[in-house]
Design an enzyme around this catalytic site. Structure first.
Site, PDB file in Angstrom:
ATOM      1  N   GLU A   1       0.834  -1.197   0.000  1.00  0.00           N
ATOM      2  CA  GLU A   1       0.000   0.000   0.000  1.00  0.00           C
ATOM      3  C   GLU A   1       0.872   1.251   0.000  1.00  0.00           C
ATOM      4  O   GLU A   1       2.010   1.225   0.474  1.00  0.00           O
ATOM      5  CB  GLU A   1      -0.877   0.016   1.266  1.00  0.00           C
ATOM      6  CG  GLU A   1      -2.297  -0.462   1.051  1.00  0.00           C
ATOM      7  CD  GLU A   1      -3.190   0.574   0.343  1.00  0.00           C
ATOM      8  OE1 GLU A   1      -2.658   1.468  -0.351  1.00  0.00           O
ATOM      9  OE2 GLU A   1      -4.407   0.479   0.489  1.00  0.00           O
ATOM     10  N   ASP A   2       0.314   2.345  -0.506  1.00  0.00           N
ATOM     11  CA  ASP A   2       1.018   3.620  -0.436  1.00  0.00           C
ATOM     12  C   ASP A   2       0.938   4.204   0.969  1.00  0.00           C
ATOM     13  O   ASP A   2       1.922   4.658   1.531  1.00  0.00           O
ATOM     14  CB  ASP A   2       0.476   4.612  -1.471  1.00  0.00           C
ATOM     15  CG  ASP A   2      -1.047   4.759  -1.440  1.00  0.00           C
ATOM     16  OD1 ASP A   2      -1.730   4.046  -0.662  1.00  0.00           O
ATOM     17  OD2 ASP A   2      -1.568   5.594  -2.201  1.00  0.00           O
TER      18      ASP A   2
ATOM     19  N   ASP B   1      -4.264   5.175   6.422  1.00  0.00           N
ATOM     20  CA  ASP B   1      -4.775   6.352   7.131  1.00  0.00           C
ATOM     21  C   ASP B   1      -5.730   5.872   8.227  1.00  0.00           C
ATOM     22  O   ASP B   1      -5.290   5.501   9.316  1.00  0.00           O
ATOM     23  CB  ASP B   1      -5.451   7.262   6.103  1.00  0.00           C
ATOM     24  CG  ASP B   1      -5.868   8.603   6.653  1.00  0.00           C
ATOM     25  OD1 ASP B   1      -5.472   8.943   7.775  1.00  0.00           O
ATOM     26  OD2 ASP B   1      -6.599   9.336   5.959  1.00  0.00           O
TER      27      ASP B   1
HETATM   28  P1  IMP Z   1      -7.811   4.727   4.723  1.00  0.00           P
HETATM   29  O1  IMP Z   1      -8.887   3.799   4.257  1.00  0.00           O
HETATM   30  O2  IMP Z   1      -8.367   5.889   5.499  1.00  0.00           O
HETATM   31  O3  IMP Z   1      -6.711   4.037   5.484  1.00  0.00           O
HETATM   32  O4  IMP Z   1      -7.190   5.404   3.458  1.00  0.00           O
HETATM   33  C1  IMP Z   1      -6.326   4.734   2.667  1.00  0.00           C
HETATM   34  C2  IMP Z   1      -6.310   5.249   1.260  1.00  0.00           C
HETATM   35  O5  IMP Z   1      -6.677   6.622   1.173  1.00  0.00           O
HETATM   36  C3  IMP Z   1      -4.913   5.158   0.727  1.00  0.00           C
HETATM   37  O6  IMP Z   1      -4.732   3.942   0.044  1.00  0.00           O
HETATM   38  C4  IMP Z   1      -4.801   6.364  -0.158  1.00  0.00           C
HETATM   39  O7  IMP Z   1      -5.179   6.020  -1.468  1.00  0.00           O
HETATM   40  C5  IMP Z   1      -5.773   7.360   0.400  1.00  0.00           C
HETATM   41  N1  IMP Z   1      -5.113   8.373   1.255  1.00  0.00           N
HETATM   42  C6  IMP Z   1      -5.132   8.463   2.606  1.00  0.00           C
HETATM   43  N2  IMP Z   1      -4.406   9.494   3.041  1.00  0.00           N
HETATM   44  C7  IMP Z   1      -3.901  10.076   1.943  1.00  0.00           C
HETATM   45  C8  IMP Z   1      -3.027  11.204   1.735  1.00  0.00           C
HETATM   46  O8  IMP Z   1      -2.553  11.901   2.649  1.00  0.00           O
HETATM   47  N3  IMP Z   1      -2.726  11.488   0.433  1.00  0.00           N
HETATM   48  C9  IMP Z   1      -3.184  10.767  -0.612  1.00  0.00           C
HETATM   49  N4  IMP Z   1      -3.992   9.706  -0.467  1.00  0.00           N
HETATM   50  C10 IMP Z   1      -4.339   9.368   0.800  1.00  0.00           C
HETATM   51 MG    MG Z   2      -4.416   3.840  -2.015  1.00  0.00          MG
END
Ligand code: IMP
Ligand code: MG
Length: 169
Positions: free
Chosen positions: A92-93, A96
């Site tokens: 994963e990149d 969050d």
């Molecule tokens: P989560 O489901 O909240 O953990 O978000 C994960 C996904 O949201 C990642 O795979 C990213 O594609 C996107 N994302 C979360 N934070 C960022 C950020 O700061 N910049 C760009 N994409 C983000």
């Molecule tokens: Mg992503």
């Protein structure tokens, strides 16, 4: 744009993670899965630090609109390889809230891989809502919105060589 992680620090970290994977998966033949689109730059660099035999696959997910997490995750493009009884490394990149990767993990587990490890370049630990076990973490960063090195804002900035903080974030 303000730099949060410099290109040379990213590349050093990627090399370090690649070496760990070489050691941890010695004598194994894992499938490395990149989550599109964000992870493609990281994955491309990471692959070239891996010296053990690997197979590569991708899946595409939609979860974000702009800067806000919709909380709704959907697989828009699925794997082409069968991961049953295989060692899998999910790349994963950024993690969050943890919602996206948690959804992917639960989905992949139903396919009965032998093992499943998660590798993320960036970890916004303070924003976590769903706890997930991460095997490889590049950098733990504050809860700001970042772009570059594959990460986007409305599909822009993926081509930056560094991780930057978007103005106003
Ligand atoms: P989560 O489901 O909240 O953990 O978000 C994960 C996904 O949201 C990642 O795979 C990213 O594609 C996107 N994302 C979360 N934070 C960022 C950020 O700061 N910049 C760009 N994409 C983000
Ligand atoms: Mg992503």
């Amino acid at each position: 744009m303000k730099q949060l992680v410099r290109e040379e620090d990213i590349l050093k970290k990627v090399e370090e993670i690649g070496k760990k994977i070489n050691t941890d998966y010695k004598e194994k033949n894992p499938i490395v899965i990149g989550v599109l689109k964000g992870a493609f730059v990281f994955l491309a660099d990471l692959l070239r630090e891996i010296e053990i035999p690997i197979e590569v696959d991708f899946l595409s997910i939609s979860s974000y609109n702009g800067k806000e997490s919709s909380g709704v995750v959907r697989i828009t493009h699925d794997l082409s390889l069968n991961i049953k009884d295989r060692d899998v490394i999910l790349v994963e990149d950024i993690i969050d809230t943890g919602r996206t990767v948690n959804y992917i993990i639960e989905n992949l587990k139903t396919r009965k891989p032998k093992s499943l490890a998660v590798c993320t370049l960036l970890n916004k630990e303070e924003n976590r809502i769903i706890n997930v076990q991460l095997s490889y973490i590049g950098f733990t960063i504050p809860g700001v919105f970042v772009v570059g090195y594959g990460l986007d804002y409305s599909n822009k900035y993926r081509n930056l060589r560094y991780i930057g903080v978007l103005n106003g974030s």
